[in-house]
Design a protein around this motif. Sequence first.
Motif, PDB file in Angstrom:
ATOM      1  N   ALA A  90       0.835  -1.214   0.000  1.00 47.76           N
ATOM      2  CA  ALA A  90       0.000   0.000   0.000  1.00 47.76           C
ATOM      3  C   ALA A  90       0.866   1.258   0.000  1.00 47.76           C
ATOM      4  CB  ALA A  90      -0.932  -0.003   1.209  1.00 47.76           C
ATOM      5  N   TYR A  91       1.945   1.241   0.782  1.00 48.05           N
ATOM      6  CA  TYR A  91       2.835   2.406   0.831  1.00 48.05           C
ATOM      7  C   TYR A  91       3.428   2.688  -0.545  1.00 48.05           C
ATOM      8  CZ  TYR A  91       6.807   5.396   1.659  1.00 48.05           C
ATOM      9  OH  TYR A  91       7.708   6.433   1.566  1.00 48.05           O
ATOM     10  N   TRP A  92       3.994   1.664  -1.163  1.00 53.45           N
ATOM     11  CA  TRP A  92       4.657   1.876  -2.450  1.00 53.45           C
ATOM     12  C   TRP A  92       3.666   2.180  -3.561  1.00 53.45           C
ATOM     13  CZ3 TRP A  92       9.115   3.684  -2.352  1.00 53.45           C
ATOM     14  CH2 TRP A  92      10.020   3.291  -1.375  1.00 53.45           C
ATOM     15  N   ARG A  93       2.484   1.603  -3.491  1.00 53.29           N
ATOM     16  CA  ARG A  93       1.448   1.895  -4.482  1.00 53.29           C
ATOM     17  C   ARG A  93       1.115   3.390  -4.463  1.00 53.29           C
ATOM     18  NH1 ARG A  93      -1.806  -1.279  -7.327  1.00 53.29           N
ATOM     19  NH2 ARG A  93      -1.238  -3.115  -6.124  1.00 53.29           N
ATOM     20  N   GLN A  94       1.115   3.992  -3.277  1.00 58.28           N
ATOM     21  CA  GLN A  94       0.798   5.414  -3.140  1.00 58.28           C
ATOM     22  C   GLN A  94       1.986   6.332  -3.418  1.00 58.28           C
ATOM     23  OE1 GLN A  94      -0.803   5.630   0.841  1.00 58.28           O
ATOM     24  NE2 GLN A  94      -2.891   5.568   0.064  1.00 58.28           N
ATOM     25  N   ASN A  95       3.211   5.822  -3.267  1.00 58.54           N
ATOM     26  CA  ASN A  95       4.382   6.696  -3.306  1.00 58.54           C
ATOM     27  C   ASN A  95       5.371   6.452  -4.437  1.00 58.54           C
ATOM     28  OD1 ASN A  95       4.146   8.352  -0.715  1.00 58.54           O
ATOM     29  ND2 ASN A  95       3.768   6.261  -0.004  1.00 58.54           N
ATOM     30  N   TYR A  96       5.181   5.427  -5.237  1.00 59.00           N
ATOM     31  CA  TYR A  96       6.181   5.091  -6.254  1.00 59.00           C
ATOM     32  C   TYR A  96       6.402   6.207  -7.275  1.00 59.00           C
ATOM     33  CZ  TYR A  96       2.942   4.247 -10.117  1.00 59.00           C
ATOM     34  OH  TYR A  96       2.029   4.396 -11.120  1.00 59.00           O
ATOM     35  N   GLN A  97       5.345   6.954  -7.602  1.00 58.28           N
ATOM     36  CA  GLN A  97       5.457   7.964  -8.653  1.00 58.28           C
ATOM     37  C   GLN A  97       6.420   9.094  -8.298  1.00 58.28           C
ATOM     38  OE1 GLN A  97       1.237   8.711  -9.023  1.00 58.28           O
ATOM     39  NE2 GLN A  97       1.219   7.717 -11.029  1.00 58.28           N
ATOM     40  N   ALA A  98       6.694   9.291  -7.015  1.00 66.04           N
ATOM     41  CA  ALA A  98       7.607  10.361  -6.587  1.00 66.04           C
ATOM     42  C   ALA A  98       9.076   9.953  -6.731  1.00 66.04           C
ATOM     43  CB  ALA A  98       7.319  10.740  -5.135  1.00 66.04           C
ATOM     44  N   ARG A  99       9.336   8.702  -7.018  1.00 66.97           N
ATOM     45  CA  ARG A  99      10.709   8.211  -7.115  1.00 66.97           C
ATOM     46  C   ARG A  99      11.268   8.514  -8.515  1.00 66.97           C
ATOM     47  NH1 ARG A  99      12.711   8.632  -3.175  1.00 66.97           N
ATOM     48  NH2 ARG A  99      14.294   7.081  -3.603  1.00 66.97           N
ATOM     49  N   PRO A 100      12.535   8.941  -8.607  1.00 61.16           N
ATOM     50  CA  PRO A 100      13.106   9.336  -9.906  1.00 61.16           C
ATOM     51  C   PRO A 100      13.120   8.212 -10.945  1.00 61.16           C
ATOM     52  CG  PRO A 100      14.774   9.396  -8.162  1.00 61.16           C
ATOM     53  CD  PRO A 100      13.458   9.104  -7.505  1.00 61.16           C
ATOM     54  N   TYR A 101      13.256   6.966 -10.535  1.00 57.70           N
ATOM     55  CA  TYR A 101      13.307   5.859 -11.483  1.00 57.70           C
ATOM     56  C   TYR A 101      11.916   5.491 -12.021  1.00 57.70           C
ATOM     57  CZ  TYR A 101      12.179   3.592  -7.075  1.00 57.70           C
ATOM     58  OH  TYR A 101      11.620   3.274  -5.865  1.00 57.70           O
ATOM     59  N   ALA A 102      10.844   6.091 -11.473  1.00 57.91           N
ATOM     60  CA  ALA A 102       9.483   5.764 -11.919  1.00 57.91           C
ATOM     61  C   ALA A 102       9.072   6.541 -13.169  1.00 57.91           C
ATOM     62  CB  ALA A 102       8.490   6.009 -10.794  1.00 57.91           C
ATOM     63  N   THR A 103       9.921   7.434 -13.635  1.00 52.80           N
ATOM     64  CA  THR A 103       9.614   8.164 -14.860  1.00 52.80           C
ATOM     65  C   THR A 103       9.457   7.165 -16.003  1.00 52.80           C
ATOM     66  OG1 THR A 103      10.923  10.025 -14.079  1.00 52.80           O
ATOM     67  CG2 THR A 103      10.449   9.942 -16.444  1.00 52.80           C
TER      68      THR A 103
END
Length: 172
Positions: A90-103
């Motif tokens: 749940a944490y990563w589902r909500q926060n992954y987009q803020a990570r630089p590698y998620a572009t």
Amino acid sequence: MRDTPCMNKNTSTNNSADSNPANRDPISGEPGSHPVSTGAGAVAAGAAGAALGSMVGPVGTVVGAVAGAVAGGYAGKAAGEAIDPTQQDAYWRQNYQARPYATGVASYDELAPAYRYGWESAPTSAERSFDESEGDLRQGWDKAKGGSRMTWDRAKDAVKDGWDRVSPGRNA
């Protein structure tokens, strides 16, 4: 995408509900399945047991390896149970987009196996840092990634993030 023990059964959708909240073993149905943690614990302790057993000869090597693998498997499973996979997902589902590698990542589902591999592997690596464990993690990625087509080089940063989130103070 095929279902694997290392992946949430719900990874093919964007629904945030966990279809396997008890983290059930895919074969026995028992709650608390942590195959990566259990396997890593078994391998590490089995090698240590074999090394100790070799001091008394070939039979000692075999007995030490078996005893170490069994004990390590239980220790790895216990370490894996200390982490709530539903909470991590749940944490990563909500926060992954803020990570630089998620572009350029289409959805969380692409990164989910990497995060899971990180948070499941960290507790089984004793007091080693991510950097000290990277060679083993790289080697195990092809098996852990399930149906993901992500290479280690592409997954590494998400694996490290999953690792770092569950092992504060042990990061390199």
